[in-house]
Motif scaffolding. Sequence first.
Motif, PDB file in Angstrom:
ATOM      1  N   CYS A   1       0.036  -4.549   2.222  1.00 15.59           N
ATOM      2  CA  CYS A   1       0.919  -5.470   1.507  1.00 15.59           C
ATOM      3  C   CYS A   1       1.858  -6.163   2.487  1.00 15.59           C
ATOM      4  N   LEU A   2       2.322  -7.349   2.107  1.00 14.61           N
ATOM      5  CA  LEU A   2       3.289  -8.086   2.908  1.00 14.61           C
ATOM      6  C   LEU A   2       4.698  -7.825   2.401  1.00 14.61           C
ATOM      7  N   GLY A   3       5.636  -7.701   3.309  1.00 17.16           N
ATOM      8  CA  GLY A   3       7.043  -7.670   2.959  1.00 17.16           C
ATOM      9  C   GLY A   3       7.620  -9.065   3.111  1.00 17.16           C
ATOM     10  N   LEU A   4       8.277  -9.576   2.061  1.00 16.95           N
ATOM     11  CA  LEU A   4       8.750 -10.962   2.059  1.00 16.95           C
ATOM     12  C   LEU A   4      10.181 -11.038   1.546  1.00 16.95           C
ATOM     13  N   ARG A   5      10.894 -12.059   2.039  1.00 15.09           N
ATOM     14  CA  ARG A   5      12.245 -12.325   1.566  1.00 15.09           C
ATOM     15  C   ARG A   5      12.221 -13.548   0.659  1.00 15.09           C
ATOM     16  N   GLN A   6      13.137 -13.556  -0.291  1.00 14.04           N
ATOM     17  CA  GLN A   6      13.248 -14.702  -1.185  1.00 14.04           C
ATOM     18  C   GLN A   6      13.437 -15.988  -0.369  1.00 14.04           C
ATOM     19  N   GLY A   7      12.664 -17.016  -0.720  1.00 14.03           N
ATOM     20  CA  GLY A   7      12.758 -18.293  -0.029  1.00 14.03           C
ATOM     21  C   GLY A   7      11.709 -18.500   1.045  1.00 14.03           C
ATOM     22  N   GLU A   8      11.071 -17.432   1.526  1.00 12.91           N
ATOM     23  CA  GLU A   8       9.994 -17.602   2.493  1.00 12.91           C
ATOM     24  C   GLU A   8       8.800 -18.287   1.831  1.00 12.91           C
ATOM     25  N   LEU A   9       7.973 -18.927   2.653  1.00 10.47           N
ATOM     26  CA  LEU A   9       6.798 -19.617   2.137  1.00 10.47           C
ATOM     27  C   LEU A   9       5.543 -18.799   2.423  1.00 10.47           C
ATOM     28  N   VAL A  10       4.634 -18.775   1.451  1.00  9.80           N
ATOM     29  CA  VAL A  10       3.358 -18.080   1.611  1.00  9.80           C
ATOM     30  C   VAL A  10       2.218 -19.033   1.280  1.00  9.80           C
ATOM     31  N   SER A  11       1.097 -18.848   1.944  1.00  8.46           N
ATOM     32  CA  SER A  11      -0.136 -19.577   1.645  1.00  8.46           C
ATOM     33  C   SER A  11      -1.099 -18.595   0.990  1.00  8.46           C
ATOM     34  N   ILE A  12      -1.549 -18.938  -0.196  1.00  8.52           N
ATOM     35  CA  ILE A  12      -2.325 -18.012  -1.018  1.00  8.52           C
ATOM     36  C   ILE A  12      -3.800 -18.401  -0.997  1.00  8.52           C
ATOM     37  N   ALA A  13      -4.647 -17.420  -0.685  1.00 11.00           N
ATOM     38  CA  ALA A  13      -6.094 -17.631  -0.694  1.00 11.00           C
ATOM     39  C   ALA A  13      -6.741 -17.178  -1.990  1.00 11.00           C
ATOM     40  N   HIS A  14      -6.160 -16.158  -2.631  1.00 13.06           N
ATOM     41  CA  HIS A  14      -6.744 -15.601  -3.852  1.00 13.06           C
ATOM     42  C   HIS A  14      -5.617 -15.016  -4.685  1.00 13.06           C
ATOM     43  N   ARG A  15      -5.662 -15.222  -5.989  1.00 10.70           N
ATOM     44  CA  ARG A  15      -4.609 -14.713  -6.855  1.00 10.70           C
ATOM     45  C   ARG A  15      -5.195 -14.118  -8.126  1.00 10.70           C
ATOM     46  N   GLY A  16      -4.371 -13.313  -8.800  1.00  7.08           N
ATOM     47  CA  GLY A  16      -4.779 -12.778 -10.091  1.00  7.08           C
ATOM     48  C   GLY A  16      -5.632 -11.530 -10.024  1.00  7.08           C
ATOM     49  N   GLU A  17      -5.616 -10.819  -8.882  1.00 10.34           N
ATOM     50  CA  GLU A  17      -6.416  -9.597  -8.749  1.00 10.34           C
ATOM     51  C   GLU A  17      -5.667  -8.421  -9.379  1.00 10.34           C
ATOM     52  N   ARG A  18      -6.418  -7.532 -10.019  1.00 10.55           N
ATOM     53  CA  ARG A  18      -5.825  -6.330 -10.626  1.00 10.55           C
ATOM     54  C   ARG A  18      -6.441  -5.086  -9.996  1.00 10.55           C
ATOM     55  N   PHE A  19      -5.632  -4.029  -9.920  1.00  8.72           N
ATOM     56  CA  PHE A  19      -6.089  -2.775  -9.324  1.00  8.72           C
ATOM     57  C   PHE A  19      -5.909  -1.622 -10.303  1.00  8.72           C
ATOM     58  N   ARG A  20      -6.718  -0.596 -10.111  1.00  7.06           N
ATOM     59  CA  ARG A  20      -6.709   0.544 -11.020  1.00  7.06           C
ATOM     60  C   ARG A  20      -5.347   1.236 -11.057  1.00  7.06           C
ATOM     61  N   ASP A  21      -4.660   1.290  -9.902  1.00  9.07           N
ATOM     62  CA  ASP A  21      -3.372   1.981  -9.850  1.00  9.07           C
ATOM     63  C   ASP A  21      -2.279   1.276 -10.641  1.00  9.07           C
ATOM     64  N   SER A  22      -2.402  -0.058 -10.812  1.00  9.22           N
ATOM     65  CA  SER A  22      -1.396  -0.813 -11.579  1.00  9.22           C
ATOM     66  C   SER A  22      -2.099  -1.917 -12.360  1.00  9.22           C
ATOM     67  N   PRO A  23      -2.846  -1.555 -13.392  1.00  8.44           N
ATOM     68  CA  PRO A  23      -3.686  -2.521 -14.103  1.00  8.44           C
ATOM     69  C   PRO A  23      -2.913  -3.635 -14.793  1.00  8.44           C
TER      70      PRO A  23
ATOM     71  N   VAL B   1      11.474 -17.031 -14.159  1.00  8.66           N
ATOM     72  CA  VAL B   1      11.098 -16.299 -12.958  1.00  8.66           C
ATOM     73  C   VAL B   1      10.851 -14.858 -13.389  1.00  8.66           C
ATOM     74  N   ALA B   2       9.597 -14.445 -13.370  1.00  7.13           N
ATOM     75  CA  ALA B   2       9.212 -13.124 -13.881  1.00  7.13           C
ATOM     76  C   ALA B   2       8.982 -12.149 -12.728  1.00  7.13           C
ATOM     77  N   GLN B   3       9.286 -10.875 -12.988  1.00 11.56           N
ATOM     78  CA  GLN B   3       9.108  -9.839 -11.965  1.00 11.56           C
ATOM     79  C   GLN B   3       8.219  -8.692 -12.429  1.00 11.56           C
ATOM     80  N   GLY B   4       7.698  -8.792 -13.629  1.00  9.85           N
ATOM     81  CA  GLY B   4       6.800  -7.762 -14.133  1.00  9.85           C
ATOM     82  C   GLY B   4       6.105  -8.257 -15.377  1.00  9.85           C
ATOM     83  N   GLN B   5       5.025  -7.592 -15.758  1.00 10.66           N
ATOM     84  CA  GLN B   5       4.295  -8.003 -16.952  1.00 10.66           C
ATOM     85  C   GLN B   5       3.619  -6.805 -17.596  1.00 10.66           C
ATOM     86  N   ARG B   6       3.549  -6.882 -18.899  1.00 12.99           N
ATOM     87  CA  ARG B   6       2.862  -5.878 -19.702  1.00 12.99           C
ATOM     88  C   ARG B   6       2.158  -6.597 -20.841  1.00 12.99           C
TER      89      ARG B   6
END
Length: 315
Positions: free
Chosen positions: A194-216, A265-270
């Motif tokens: 995982c990446l550690g990021l600070r608010q305001g930094e810019l990221v370039s995204i190659a793939h999004r929306g992946e889910r994992f068994r540990d946090s479905p 601005v969301a930080q979690g979802q269920r």
Amino acid sequence: ELGRRALKGASAFESGMAAAFALSPPREEITPEDPAFQRLELLLDNGGRSTLREAIELGQALESGIEAQCNEAMARSAVWTLRAFPAWRCAVASVASPFAGRIAEHLAAQLAARVGQAAAHRCLGVVFEVRGSRMRAVLRSLPGGPDVSEIAAARDGSGRATRAFFSSPFDEWEDLWAQPEPVLWDVAATSPHCLGLRQGELVSIAHRGERFRDSPADEWSWGYKTGEPYVEGWIPTLSHTMLIAARAVPAGNGTHALEEGDLVVAQGQRGDYVWGARFCHGGGKQEPKGWFPRVDNALQPVHANSVRALLRCRA
């Protein structure tokens, strides 16, 4: 490709041939009497030895200048990601040069060296320039790297596996590339992947929306810091995704109401709900956090360019 690396003087010949003779092949059907054949015959006189020698000598004389252009382009280059080919990393520079191919090859080699052997096969170089109302892009990759002819073919260009080109209307050029997205809240690196990021930094995204068994319930994105493109990792998708209400939704049992146009601005979802707060345009007092409904696509992602503009206005 093998000859350019194995035959003595082949690289210098490539650089010197165009500069020495300024060849311009006919673009239409020609007859046997066309003067182009006479010019070609002169170049091949005595087996073409004098032509080869002249081109190689000029290419060797040009080498230091070409190397300087390569180094300057690398210093001004940036690492971008094509939307249609998100797994590949592109070292991109704006250069108007008759040696664009050599420069793009240098960019690809330097990027591959920096990312390391594990990711070198995903690296290519791109040199572009404005020509009238279009952008012309020259693509190069190393043997075993991306097949750049696939990129060219997708844009009605041409080429081979390691050497290709295409052109694009000026107003479509930006849309070819994944736009850097601002991080909306601090992200801790919870694992080595995982990446550690600070608010305001810019990221370039190659793939999004992946889910994992540990946090479905959570969605994850794979990308890299725009300013440090040589380190990749996973980050929560919501950390770089601002949401906008596409329609009004009344408050429910334990959920906030949404008005059309609200930014969240969301930080979690269920399930069909996200946990977060409304975005304050003027930078005023932060609204209390809570659950917001995401049923029937009530909340939609905001384009990265719009998010950056909103954050600049608030600053």
